[in-house]
Every structure is written in structure tokens, then in C-alpha cells.
Design a protein around this motif. Structure first.
Motif, PDB file in Angstrom:
ATOM      1  N   LEU A  66       0.829  -1.203   0.000  1.00 37.21           N
ATOM      2  CA  LEU A  66       0.000   0.000   0.000  1.00 37.21           C
ATOM      3  C   LEU A  66       0.868   1.260   0.000  1.00 37.21           C
ATOM      4  N   LEU A  67       1.945   1.258   0.763  1.00 38.22           N
ATOM      5  CA  LEU A  67       2.852   2.404   0.760  1.00 38.22           C
ATOM      6  C   LEU A  67       3.503   2.602  -0.608  1.00 38.22           C
ATOM      7  N   SER A  68       3.838   1.513  -1.273  1.00 42.96           N
ATOM      8  CA  SER A  68       4.435   1.618  -2.605  1.00 42.96           C
ATOM      9  C   SER A  68       3.448   2.205  -3.603  1.00 42.96           C
ATOM     10  N   VAL A  69       2.209   1.771  -3.533  1.00 41.07           N
ATOM     11  CA  VAL A  69       1.178   2.302  -4.433  1.00 41.07           C
ATOM     12  C   VAL A  69       0.977   3.788  -4.159  1.00 41.07           C
ATOM     13  N   TYR A  70       0.908   4.161  -2.889  1.00 43.30           N
ATOM     14  CA  TYR A  70       0.717   5.565  -2.538  1.00 43.30           C
ATOM     15  C   TYR A  70       1.919   6.397  -2.978  1.00 43.30           C
ATOM     16  N   SER A  76       3.687  10.294  -9.473  1.00 40.58           N
ATOM     17  CA  SER A  76       3.035  10.598 -10.741  1.00 40.58           C
ATOM     18  C   SER A  76       2.297  11.936 -10.681  1.00 40.58           C
ATOM     19  N   ALA A  77       1.722  12.267  -9.527  1.00 39.99           N
ATOM     20  CA  ALA A  77       1.048  13.560  -9.386  1.00 39.99           C
ATOM     21  C   ALA A  77       2.056  14.693  -9.500  1.00 39.99           C
ATOM     22  N   VAL A  79       4.956  14.633 -11.140  1.00 34.78           N
ATOM     23  CA  VAL A  79       5.390  14.710 -12.538  1.00 34.78           C
ATOM     24  C   VAL A  79       4.317  15.375 -13.392  1.00 34.78           C
ATOM     25  N   TYR A  80       3.054  15.038 -13.150  1.00 31.78           N
ATOM     26  CA  TYR A  80       1.951  15.644 -13.903  1.00 31.78           C
ATOM     27  C   TYR A  80       1.944  17.162 -13.713  1.00 31.78           C
ATOM     28  N   HIS A  81       2.067  17.606 -12.475  1.00 25.55           N
ATOM     29  CA  HIS A  81       2.060  19.045 -12.204  1.00 25.55           C
ATOM     30  C   HIS A  81       3.297  19.729 -12.801  1.00 25.55           C
ATOM     31  N   TYR A  82       4.426  19.040 -12.805  1.00 21.34           N
ATOM     32  CA  TYR A  82       5.629  19.594 -13.416  1.00 21.34           C
ATOM     33  C   TYR A  82       5.397  19.868 -14.900  1.00 21.34           C
ATOM     34  N   PHE A  83       4.826  18.891 -15.601  1.00 23.54           N
ATOM     35  CA  PHE A  83       4.589  19.079 -17.025  1.00 23.54           C
ATOM     36  C   PHE A  83       3.510  20.124 -17.288  1.00 23.54           C
ATOM     37  N   GLN A  84       2.533  20.225 -16.402  1.00 28.50           N
ATOM     38  CA  GLN A  84       1.515  21.254 -16.554  1.00 28.50           C
ATOM     39  C   GLN A  84       2.133  22.653 -16.421  1.00 28.50           C
ATOM     40  N   ARG A  85       2.990  22.835 -15.414  1.00 24.35           N
ATOM     41  CA  ARG A  85       3.648  24.135 -15.222  1.00 24.35           C
ATOM     42  C   ARG A  85       4.565  24.462 -16.409  1.00 24.35           C
ATOM     43  N   ARG A  86       5.288  23.460 -16.895  1.00 22.88           N
ATOM     44  CA  ARG A  86       6.177  23.686 -18.031  1.00 22.88           C
ATOM     45  C   ARG A  86       5.384  24.093 -19.267  1.00 22.88           C
TER      46      ARG A  86
END
Length: 102
Positions: A66-70, A76-77, A79-86
Motif C-alpha cells: 500500500l505504501l508503494s502504491v501511494y 506521478s502527481a 510529474v503531472y504538475h511539473y509538465f503542466q507548469r512547463r
């Protein structure tokens, strides 16, 4: 004998760990923990050291999963926000170029 745990104290600690949802999630057979949950330590209901170790191992390994999934979700969240800001920065730079503002 401060390091020695009395059988009843051990029973209380194990009972707290054996919530029905955790037991179902870990896939531990009900027979392996029925004696622990009921508090009866007679005859066939006495959990063996191996059964208690199996419960502990499965609980620990499930919590690590469960910790690994979290952790994967958090990564991933981010990385997603990084690409959105870029993307928004690039778009702002393009708008600045086309508007002719120095």
C-alpha cells in the motif's frame, strides 16, 4: 523481567492487529486467527508461532504494498504538475513573443 511479555498482553496486542478488514486483505485463513480473536487459548484454537508469524508477515507486506502504491501516486502527481507548469510557461512565453512586448 521487563522484556518478557505476558501471554495475555501478547493476546491483546495481536487482537488489535487482527481487524477483520486487514485479515481479509492479507488473505489469512480464518482458522489461523480464530483462537486469537476470541481470546480462547485451548486445544486446537491455540495459534502456533508460525501462524502468528504468517499473520505478521502478511500484514507487514500488505502495508508495504500500500505504501508503494501511494508513493507511486505521489510521484506521478508531481510529474503531472511539473509538465503542466512547463506547458503553461511555454504558452506564456509564446504569447509574450507574439504580443511584441519586450
Amino acid at each position: 523481567m521487563a522484556g518478557v511479555i505476558i501471554k495475555s498482553e501478547l493476546l491483546k496486542r495481536v487482537k488489535n492487529l487482527l481487524h477483520p478488514r486487514w485479515v481479509a486483505l492479507c488473505g489469512v485463513p480464518h482458522a489461523a486467527i480464530s483462537g486469537v480473536r476470541s481470546g480462547v487459548l485451548e486445544g486446537d484454537n491455540v495459534p502456533t508461532a508460525k501462524q502468528l508469524a504468517d499473520v505478521g508477515y502478511k500484514t507487514f507486506s500488505t502495508s508495504m504494498r500500500l505504501l508503494s502504491v501511494y508513493g507511486g501516486y505521489l510521484c506521478s502527481a508531481r510529474v503531472y504538475h511539473y509538465f503542466q507548469r512547463r506547458s503553461s510557461r511555454r504558452q506564456a512565453a509564446e504569447e509574450q513573443k507574439t504580443s511584441g512586448v519586450p
